[in-house]
Design a protein around this motif. Structure first.
Motif, PDB file in Angstrom:
ATOM      1  N   LYS A  43      46.242  65.064 -15.913  1.00 57.79           N
ATOM      2  CA  LYS A  43      46.833  66.453 -16.392  1.00 57.79           C
ATOM      3  C   LYS A  43      46.353  66.460 -18.045  1.00 57.79           C
ATOM      4  CE  LYS A  43      46.309  69.384 -13.948  1.00 57.79           C
ATOM      5  NZ  LYS A  43      44.775  69.824 -12.981  1.00 57.79           N
ATOM      6  N   SER A  44      46.401  65.610 -18.703  1.00 60.24           N
ATOM      7  CA  SER A  44      46.962  66.086 -19.888  1.00 60.24           C
ATOM      8  C   SER A  44      45.504  65.488 -20.439  1.00 60.24           C
ATOM      9  CB  SER A  44      47.069  64.296 -20.904  1.00 60.24           C
ATOM     10  OG  SER A  44      46.100  63.835 -20.767  1.00 60.24           O
ATOM     11  N   PHE A  45      45.658  66.843 -21.455  1.00 58.51           N
ATOM     12  CA  PHE A  45      44.237  67.296 -22.300  1.00 58.51           C
ATOM     13  C   PHE A  45      43.615  66.218 -23.901  1.00 58.51           C
ATOM     14  CE2 PHE A  45      44.020  70.955 -20.858  1.00 58.51           C
ATOM     15  CZ  PHE A  45      45.169  71.396 -19.977  1.00 58.51           C
ATOM     16  N   GLY A  46      44.405  64.815 -23.555  1.00 57.48           N
ATOM     17  CA  GLY A  46      43.774  64.038 -24.492  1.00 57.48           C
ATOM     18  C   GLY A  46      42.460  63.261 -23.374  1.00 57.48           C
ATOM     19  N   ASP A  47      42.839  62.269 -24.461  1.00 55.72           N
ATOM     20  CA  ASP A  47      41.596  60.889 -23.756  1.00 55.72           C
ATOM     21  C   ASP A  47      42.400  61.055 -22.649  1.00 55.72           C
ATOM     22  OD1 ASP A  47      41.638  58.802 -26.510  1.00 55.72           O
ATOM     23  OD2 ASP A  47      39.996  60.771 -25.805  1.00 55.72           O
ATOM     24  N   ARG A  48      40.840  60.296 -20.717  1.00 52.57           N
ATOM     25  CA  ARG A  48      41.267  59.908 -19.729  1.00 52.57           C
ATOM     26  C   ARG A  48      42.106  58.566 -19.651  1.00 52.57           C
ATOM     27  NH1 ARG A  48      35.771  62.165 -19.501  1.00 52.57           N
ATOM     28  NH2 ARG A  48      36.478  63.843 -18.306  1.00 52.57           N
ATOM     29  N   LYS A  49      42.570  57.841 -18.273  1.00 50.21           N
ATOM     30  CA  LYS A  49      43.285  56.863 -18.210  1.00 50.21           C
ATOM     31  C   LYS A  49      42.076  56.024 -18.664  1.00 50.21           C
ATOM     32  CE  LYS A  49      46.459  59.266 -15.604  1.00 50.21           C
ATOM     33  NZ  LYS A  49      46.997  58.792 -13.915  1.00 50.21           N
ATOM     34  N   ASP A  50      42.232  54.938 -18.930  1.00 51.62           N
ATOM     35  CA  ASP A  50      41.609  53.505 -19.126  1.00 51.62           C
ATOM     36  C   ASP A  50      42.161  52.912 -17.742  1.00 51.62           C
ATOM     37  OD1 ASP A  50      41.731  53.888 -23.053  1.00 51.62           O
ATOM     38  OD2 ASP A  50      39.877  54.959 -21.521  1.00 51.62           O
ATOM     39  N   GLU A  51      43.570  53.100 -17.630  1.00 49.95           N
ATOM     40  CA  GLU A  51      43.649  51.643 -16.294  1.00 49.95           C
ATOM     41  C   GLU A  51      42.254  51.178 -15.633  1.00 49.95           C
ATOM     42  OE1 GLU A  51      45.022  54.700 -17.295  1.00 49.95           O
ATOM     43  OE2 GLU A  51      47.391  54.221 -17.908  1.00 49.95           O
ATOM     44  N   ASP A  52      42.516  49.655 -15.409  1.00 50.71           N
ATOM     45  CA  ASP A  52      42.039  49.185 -14.299  1.00 50.71           C
ATOM     46  C   ASP A  52      42.042  48.967 -13.557  1.00 50.71           C
ATOM     47  OD1 ASP A  52      39.358  48.692 -13.534  1.00 50.71           O
ATOM     48  OD2 ASP A  52      39.181  46.777 -14.654  1.00 50.71           O
ATOM     49  N   ASP A  53      42.559  49.765 -12.012  1.00 49.07           N
ATOM     50  CA  ASP A  53      42.685  49.613 -11.212  1.00 49.07           C
ATOM     51  C   ASP A  53      41.898  49.105  -9.627  1.00 49.07           C
ATOM     52  OD1 ASP A  53      43.956  49.564  -8.302  1.00 49.07           O
ATOM     53  OD2 ASP A  53      45.699  51.012  -8.913  1.00 49.07           O
ATOM     54  N   ARG A  61      29.483  63.944 -21.885  1.00 47.28           N
ATOM     55  CA  ARG A  61      30.002  65.611 -21.891  1.00 47.28           C
ATOM     56  C   ARG A  61      30.343  65.907 -20.913  1.00 47.28           C
ATOM     57  NH1 ARG A  61      27.071  68.857 -26.419  1.00 47.28           N
ATOM     58  NH2 ARG A  61      28.885  70.107 -26.685  1.00 47.28           N
ATOM     59  N   VAL A  62      30.710  66.887 -20.534  1.00 49.37           N
ATOM     60  CA  VAL A  62      31.000  67.445 -19.024  1.00 49.37           C
ATOM     61  C   VAL A  62      31.498  68.894 -19.457  1.00 49.37           C
ATOM     62  CG1 VAL A  62      32.299  67.701 -16.862  1.00 49.37           C
ATOM     63  CG2 VAL A  62      32.119  65.108 -17.960  1.00 49.37           C
ATOM     64  N   THR A  63      30.997  69.496 -18.691  1.00 52.28           N
ATOM     65  CA  THR A  63      31.490  71.274 -18.585  1.00 52.28           C
ATOM     66  C   THR A  63      32.115  71.248 -17.830  1.00 52.28           C
ATOM     67  OG1 THR A  63      29.104  72.343 -17.663  1.00 52.28           O
ATOM     68  CG2 THR A  63      29.242  71.942 -20.348  1.00 52.28           C
ATOM     69  N   GLY A  64      33.340  72.354 -17.697  1.00 48.54           N
ATOM     70  CA  GLY A  64      34.122  72.162 -16.098  1.00 48.54           C
ATOM     71  C   GLY A  64      35.184  73.124 -17.099  1.00 48.54           C
ATOM     72  N   LEU A  65      36.372  73.460 -15.918  1.00 49.27           N
ATOM     73  CA  LEU A  65      37.434  74.207 -17.169  1.00 49.27           C
ATOM     74  C   LEU A  65      39.180  73.266 -17.279  1.00 49.27           C
ATOM     75  CD1 LEU A  65      36.845  77.577 -14.990  1.00 49.27           C
ATOM     76  CD2 LEU A  65      35.904  76.946 -17.506  1.00 49.27           C
ATOM     77  N   GLU A 103      38.315  69.427 -23.813  1.00 53.55           N
ATOM     78  CA  GLU A 103      36.935  69.375 -24.610  1.00 53.55           C
ATOM     79  C   GLU A 103      35.431  69.881 -23.583  1.00 53.55           C
ATOM     80  OE1 GLU A 103      34.989  65.025 -24.967  1.00 53.55           O
ATOM     81  OE2 GLU A 103      37.127  65.485 -25.353  1.00 53.55           O
ATOM     82  N   GLN A 104      36.980  70.049 -21.647  1.00 55.66           N
ATOM     83  CA  GLN A 104      35.071  70.422 -21.426  1.00 55.66           C
ATOM     84  C   GLN A 104      35.322  72.126 -21.547  1.00 55.66           C
ATOM     85  OE1 GLN A 104      36.030  70.361 -16.826  1.00 55.66           O
ATOM     86  NE2 GLN A 104      36.474  67.411 -16.944  1.00 55.66           N
ATOM     87  N   ILE A 105      36.146  73.016 -22.020  1.00 59.78           N
ATOM     88  CA  ILE A 105      35.793  73.943 -21.787  1.00 59.78           C
ATOM     89  C   ILE A 105      35.292  74.279 -23.169  1.00 59.78           C
ATOM     90  CG2 ILE A 105      37.671  76.318 -22.729  1.00 59.78           C
ATOM     91  CD1 ILE A 105      39.380  75.508 -21.000  1.00 59.78           C
TER      92      ILE A 105
END
Length: 777
Positions: free
Chosen positions: A305-315, A360-364, A368-370
């Motif tokens: 739910k952070s507004f920075g970069d998405r997670k990069d962990e590779d599970d 790029r993704v549009t959503g809410l 960045e999406q917004i």
């Protein structure tokens, strides 16, 4: 949040700066008539396409494009147009006819409401046309096929006829003439789900926009045949939603191998019971045809739910990643061989999934999406409004990382819908936050100016919305006054004057704009101070005072109105005269009588009267009220401020000599004694609520030997100011030659001993200050 975390705004490109200057000064490239309107391109000018196209586009964006302006560019020997953007302009068929002089490659006249079916023949003469956008021009194709059957634009590659009423027959006939189309926009044109009209272009079409069209399951079969398609938009706003399943998305990915952009915003994802047996990604409901809200709530807790970069962990156990390295929480898109460049998910819960296979993704779901919503959908008002509202909600609760980008896309939106109250309210609310604190520091001068222009345009276009006027006023107050407004100074002042007189239920509007008027006049001098008077600030403040007197209300607006008059009349005789001519003295007397318990109000009023008294030709009008001023000499309701200004006012009147004292009561002698008594009661180190920009009005009283009492007040004033604020006023006294004048008085035998004592105090302070400055150096 560190300043480095925010992106910086870049300067305006030089070409744009030059073009904007030329447009604002049309005589640089046009012959103009007596009214300054452009007539034709100058004989010594030639505008190539790279300049001419951008000029016309800029005029359109600024709302300045019209038939007269387009006519200027119709001479192909002086101008060359190739890519013309006149979107949303009030042009008529005349402009389309004039453009036929040029060999156009692109023409955008979308949402030009005045165009009719008669302009179509001129459009069809443009044999080189490759891009045509007539979206929203409801009448242009009205009679197509009845009887006109031809559409001879053989080079046309991109056609936008969205939001135009066309029958299925008309649409089929039109596209039959354009087999080379690679891009087509049919937004809201398809009413029955029939996409058979696309068969003619199924092998060439790369972009298909069927936003807000009525689609059915059979419609998808036609879409699957468009094997060259790169961009597909089947988003909906107010039409029935198309139920999408993972199987449908899988078929799209399989049938459209070139797909790099997909917009399914507003639709609904349906998860079939059959999918229960599929491997559980942890990102979709397990049961039911539609998303279960409780299950969705649990799933949202799993995403970042952070507004920075998405997670990069590779599970590797739970990470939904395919053999091409594409990671997707949306099962239907796991067959992609590369991430999409764009994915539209506005209005869909899927935008909250952790792994979305798109650049790029549009959503809410996040900032960045917004911002993508506001950026991508600026031509779709309802989608845009969702983004604007969501971004405002975001700004209120978190610190955002893209303020410059946000500001730019919001400005584009507000410019596109200048008269849309909801867009303007939502946009201006966000601009209020974006022009404060840390955000403001990262904006260029050009961007600040664009914000101010958009806010002024909103104020001028939507005058009935109190909410909008409040938003704009509060946002404008975030700027440096008047520095940031200098580029459109007159326009700003005219609007402030108008809005200061606009009433609302709780009076916030007037408080905002009266304070802004006061801030403006506090920081301008000379000709600009005269100009603000001519533009109506004096009349405006007098009107506010009259209204408050009628209601018998003493409030912040009344006090600020008098403060504004005090500031605007400072060393500006023209504004002092406006005050008197506007019944100002009667308002002064009424306010003094009606609001006796307000010392700050009386201080402001007497400060103003002191300014008027400095103008010799106006002093006879003040003399009639000498009894009021002599009474105020003993006023101590606000320290010595009122008494000081009353003494100053009387001193200026007395400086004109005994022959100018033309009233019987009070006598001149009584006034002189009262002034001495008042001055002797003051304490030299009393701090003052006053700001002198110049001592010249006081220095003019020093040689008044015929009335020593006048000299006494003037020298006491200088001594007090230099005592309380030596750093400021000692320097000012020396700069304006005051030290030499005081020395001359000190050496003059006619100067009284008491005045000489005050001169010594003042000179000691000034010379001591000067010596200390030298030693510090």
């Amino acid at each position: 949040m560190a300043g480095g975390d925010l992106e910086e705004d870049s300067p305006c490109p030089l070409t744009d700066t030059v073009i904007n200057y030329c447009i604002s000064n049309v005589s640089t490239f046009c012959d103009v008539d007596s009214d300054g309107k452009p007539v034709r391109i100058r004989d010594d000018a030639y505008l190539p396409s790279i300049i001419c196209d951008r000029m016309v586009s800029t005029l359109s964006k600024q709302g300045a494009a019209n038939d007269d302006m387009v006519r200027v560019f119709c001479d192909p020997s002086k101008t060359k147009l190739q890519r013309v953007n006149l979107s949303q302009s009030p042009i008529t068929n005349e402009s389309i006819h004039n453009l036929s002089n040029h060999k156009l490659v692109e023409l955008d006249v979308s949402n030009c409401a005045l165009l009719t079916e008669d302009c179509l023949r001129d459009i069809l003469t443009q044999k080189n046309l490759q891009v045509l956008n007539i979206s929203g021009c409801s009448r242009v194709l009205q009679k197509y096929g009845f009887p006109l059957f031809d559409f001879p634009l053989q080079k046309l590659r991109s056609l936008n006829i969205g939001f135009i009423e066309l029958s299925a027959t008309q649409l089929h006939l039109l596209l039959q003439h354009l087999p080379r189309l690679t891009s087509v926009d049919l937004s809201k044109v398809i009413k029955n789900g029939d996409l058979a009209c696309l068969n003619i272009v199924k092998d060439t079409l790369k972009s298909l926009v069927i936003h807000d069209c009525v689609l059915v399951a059979a419609s998808l079969e036609y879409i699957y045949q468009l094997s060259a398609l790169r961009h597909l938009d089947i988003s909906v706003n107010d039409q029935e939603k198309l139920p999408l399943t993972n199987e449908i998305l899988k078929q799209m990915v399989k049938s459209l191998p070139c797909l790099s952009s997909l917009d399914i915003s507003g639709n609904t994802m349906v998860y079939d019971d059959d999918e229960e047996d599929q491997p559980d990604s942890g990102f979709r409901p397990k049961k039911g045809k539609h998303s279960d809200k409780k299950q969705r709530k649990v799933e949202r807790m799993q995403v970042d739910k952070s507004f920075g970069d998405r997670k990069d962990e590779d599970d590797t156990e739970t990470s939904p990643i395919n053999e091409h390295g594409v990671r997707s929480s949306l099962e239907g898109l796991r067959g992609l061989t590369a991430p999409l460049q764009f994915l539209g998910l506005l209005g869909m819960e899927e935008c909250e999934l952790e792994y979305l296979p798109a650049v790029r993704v549009t959503g809410l779901a996040n900032e960045e999406q917004i911002l993508n919503v506001i950026d991508v959908y600026h031509q779709r008002r309802d989608f845009l409004l969702k983004g604007l509202n969501a971004y405002f909600d975001l700004l209120r609760v978190i610190e955002c990382f893209k303020p410059v980008w946000a500001t730019k896309v919001i400005l584009v939106a507000m410019k596109r819908y200048p008269k849309d109250n909801q867009v303007q309210i939502s946009g201006s609310a966000s601009l209020y936050h974006l022009t404060r604190g840390l955000y403001k520091k990262h904006m260029s001068i050009h961007l600040k100016q664009q914000i101010i222009i958009v806010l002024l345009t909103a104020i001028e276009n939507i005058t009935e919305s109190v909410t909008l006027l409040r938003n704009c006023g509060l946002t404008l107050f975030n700027f440096s006054i008047p520095g940031d407004f200098q580029f459109q100074f007159e326009r700003v002042v005219k609007n402030l004057v108008k809005l200061a007189l606009t009433e609302d239920r709780d009076g916030l509007l007037q408080r905002i704009y009266v304070h802004m008027c006061n801030s403006i006049v506090c920081h301008v001098e000379g000709d600009q101070k005269k100009l603000v008077g001519k533009l109506g600030i004096v009349r405006c403040m007098l009107q506010l005072i009259s209204d408050r007197l009628e209601k018998e209300v003493c409030d912040e607006v009344l006090e600020t109105a008098w403060s504004t008059l005090w500031n605007v009349t400072d060393e500006t005789s023209e504004n002092c005269e406006m005050f008197l001519d506007g019944n100002g003295m009667n308002y002064f007397l009424q306010c003094r009588s009606t609001f006796q318990e307000n010392p700050e109000l009386l201080r402001n009023m007497m400060g103003l009267i002191g300014n008027v008294a400095e103008v010799q030709r106006l002093r006879p009008q003040l003399l009639a009220h000498a009894d009021v001023f002599i009474d105020l000499l003993s006023d101590r309701s606000d320290g010595i401020e009122v008494s000081y200004n009353a003494a100053g006012t009387l001193s200026h009147i007395l400086s004109d000599g005994p022959e100018a004292w033309t009233i019987d009561r009070p006598t001149r002698g009584e006034v002189l004694l009262a002034i001495i008594k008042a001055i002797d009661s003051w304490t030299m180190d009393t701090k003052r609520n006053i700001n002198y920009r110049s001592f010249e009005p006081i220095l003019r009283l020093l040689p008044v030997y015929h009335t020593p009492e006048v000299q006494y007040w003037a020298v006491w004033a200088l001594a007090n100011l230099c005592t309380v604020l030596p750093n400021k006023y000692c320097n000012l006294l020396e700069k304006e030659g005051g030290l030499d004048r005081l020395k001359a008085m000190r050496d003059n035998p006619r100067t009284s001993e008491e005045v000489k004592r005050l001169i010594k105090v003042t000179l000691d302070l000034a010379i001591g200050k000067k010596m200390r400055d030298v030693l510090d150096v």
